[in-house]
Design a protein around this motif. Structure first.
Motif, PDB file in Angstrom:
ATOM      1  N   ALA A 180       0.834  -1.202   0.000  1.00  0.00           N
ATOM      2  CA  ALA A 180       0.000   0.000   0.000  1.00  0.00           C
ATOM      3  C   ALA A 180       0.869   1.253   0.000  1.00  0.00           C
ATOM      4  O   ALA A 180       0.574   2.231  -0.699  1.00  0.00           O
ATOM      5  CB  ALA A 180      -0.931  -0.007   1.194  1.00  0.00           C
ATOM      6  N   LYS A 181       1.960   1.245   0.774  1.00  0.00           N
ATOM      7  CA  LYS A 181       2.878   2.381   0.796  1.00  0.00           C
ATOM      8  C   LYS A 181       3.533   2.606  -0.567  1.00  0.00           C
ATOM      9  O   LYS A 181       3.664   3.743  -1.023  1.00  0.00           O
ATOM     10  CB  LYS A 181       3.958   2.177   1.864  1.00  0.00           C
ATOM     11  CG  LYS A 181       3.523   2.531   3.255  1.00  0.00           C
ATOM     12  CD  LYS A 181       4.591   2.288   4.303  1.00  0.00           C
ATOM     13  CE  LYS A 181       5.918   2.929   3.964  1.00  0.00           C
ATOM     14  NZ  LYS A 181       6.928   2.744   5.008  1.00  0.00           N
ATOM     15  N   ILE A 182       3.911   1.508  -1.216  1.00  0.00           N
ATOM     16  CA  ILE A 182       4.565   1.613  -2.533  1.00  0.00           C
ATOM     17  C   ILE A 182       3.595   2.168  -3.567  1.00  0.00           C
ATOM     18  O   ILE A 182       3.941   3.027  -4.373  1.00  0.00           O
ATOM     19  CB  ILE A 182       5.128   0.249  -2.972  1.00  0.00           C
ATOM     20  CG1 ILE A 182       6.353  -0.100  -2.097  1.00  0.00           C
ATOM     21  CG2 ILE A 182       5.507   0.236  -4.434  1.00  0.00           C
ATOM     22  CD1 ILE A 182       6.853  -1.511  -2.251  1.00  0.00           C
ATOM     23  N   ILE A 183       2.356   1.690  -3.541  1.00  0.00           N
ATOM     24  CA  ILE A 183       1.348   2.162  -4.481  1.00  0.00           C
ATOM     25  C   ILE A 183       1.048   3.634  -4.273  1.00  0.00           C
ATOM     26  O   ILE A 183       0.865   4.386  -5.242  1.00  0.00           O
ATOM     27  CB  ILE A 183       0.055   1.317  -4.378  1.00  0.00           C
ATOM     28  CG1 ILE A 183       0.324  -0.101  -4.864  1.00  0.00           C
ATOM     29  CG2 ILE A 183      -1.093   1.946  -5.149  1.00  0.00           C
ATOM     30  CD1 ILE A 183      -0.812  -1.065  -4.621  1.00  0.00           C
ATOM     31  N   ASN A 184       0.995   4.073  -3.026  1.00  0.00           N
ATOM     32  CA  ASN A 184       0.655   5.474  -2.719  1.00  0.00           C
ATOM     33  C   ASN A 184       1.764   6.461  -3.043  1.00  0.00           C
ATOM     34  O   ASN A 184       1.519   7.662  -3.039  1.00  0.00           O
ATOM     35  CB  ASN A 184       0.244   5.602  -1.249  1.00  0.00           C
ATOM     36  CG  ASN A 184      -1.096   4.968  -0.989  1.00  0.00           C
ATOM     37  OD1 ASN A 184      -1.946   4.927  -1.887  1.00  0.00           O
ATOM     38  ND2 ASN A 184      -1.287   4.448   0.206  1.00  0.00           N
ATOM     39  N   ARG A 185       2.982   5.976  -3.306  1.00  0.00           N
ATOM     40  CA  ARG A 185       4.077   6.903  -3.640  1.00  0.00           C
ATOM     41  C   ARG A 185       3.874   7.552  -4.960  1.00  0.00           C
ATOM     42  O   ARG A 185       3.577   7.095  -5.954  1.00  0.00           O
ATOM     43  CB  ARG A 185       5.406   6.163  -3.646  1.00  0.00           C
ATOM     44  CG  ARG A 185       5.958   6.044  -2.266  1.00  0.00           C
ATOM     45  CD  ARG A 185       7.386   5.547  -2.324  1.00  0.00           C
ATOM     46  NE  ARG A 185       7.555   4.626  -1.204  1.00  0.00           N
ATOM     47  CZ  ARG A 185       8.357   3.608  -1.184  1.00  0.00           C
ATOM     48  NH1 ARG A 185       9.099   3.330  -2.199  1.00  0.00           N
ATOM     49  NH2 ARG A 185       8.451   2.851  -0.130  1.00  0.00           N
TER      50      ARG A 185
END
Length: 185
Positions: A180-185
Motif C-alpha cells: 500500500a505504501k509503494i502504491i501510494n508513492r
C-alpha cells in the motif's frame, strides 16, 4: 551485480532445487531420517549461496530471481508433503496451515505482478517479517520431520504449527501495508 550466469551461488541454488524431488521421494517411502538430511542439505545450500553471492561478489540478476523461487519451491513442496495423509507420518502439518501459507505466497506474487503491470516496475525487497517467516517455516518443517523420524508426537510440533500461523498472518499484514505504501508513492 555479476553478469555471469553459472556462478557458484546460482549452482548452489540449482542444487537446492534438484534436492526437492529427493526429499519428496524419501518422505513418501518413509525414509524420514534421510528426508530430514536432504532437507538440511537444501537449507545449507540456501545459506551458502547467499554467502557466496555476497562475499565473492557473485550477486546476479538471475540469482536475485532464482534464490527466492527455490526457497518458495522447497518450502511449498515440504509443507504439501508434510500435510499428506496416509504416508505414515506421526506428525502432519494441518491442511489449513498449508493452504494459508501457500495462499499468502500466491497473494504476494500476484500483488507484485499486478503492481508492476499497473504502476510500473517497483522493487520489493524482502521484509524482516518475511525473512523471519521463512526461517520459522524452515524450523517448523525440521521439527515436524525430526519428530516423524523419532516416531512420536511432541508439543514442539504443536508450538511450531501455531508459531507458523502467527508469523504467516503477521507477515501477510506487513506485506499488504508495505505494498500500500509503494502504491501510494
Amino acid at each position: 551485480m555479476s553478469t555471469r550466469v553459472f556462478t557458484i551461488a546460482n549452482q548452489l541454488t540449482l542444487l537446492r532445487m534438484l534436492l526437492i524431488p529427493a526429499f519428496v521421494i524419501l518422505t513418501l517411502y518413509g525414509e524420514f531420517g534421510w528426508a530430514l538430511a536432504v532437507f538440511a542439505l537444501a537449507g545449507l545450500t540456501d545459506l551458502l549461496d547467499g554467502l557466496a553471492a555476497r562475499t565473492a561478489g557473485q550477486k546476479s540478476e538471475l540469482g536475485a530471481w532464482l534464490d527466492p523461487a527455490a526457497d518458495k519451491l522447497l518450502l511449498v513442496t515440504t509443507f504439501v508433503v508434510l500435510t499428506l495423509p496416509n504416508i505414515g507420518l506421526v506428525n502432519r502439518i494441518p491442511l489449513w496451515l498449508t493452504i494459508l501459507i501457500i495462499s499468502r505466497d500466491v497473494g504476494i506474487v500476484l500483488t507484485v505482478a499486478i503492481v508492476n503491470l499497473a504502476v510500473g516496475p517497483r522493487t520489493f525487497k524482502p521484509s524482516p517479517l518475511g525473512k523471519a517467516a521463512t526461517a520459522i517455516f524452515i524450523l517448523s518443517c525440521v521439527i515436524v520431520m525430526l519428530f516423524n523420524y523419532l516416531g512420536y508426537h511432541s508439543r514442539w510440533v504443536d508450538a511450531a504449527i501455531w508459531i507458523s500461523l502467527v508469523i504467516t498472518l503477521a507477515s501477510g499484514v506487513d506485506y499488504v501495508w508495505r505494498i500500500a505504501k509503494i502504491i501510494n508513492r
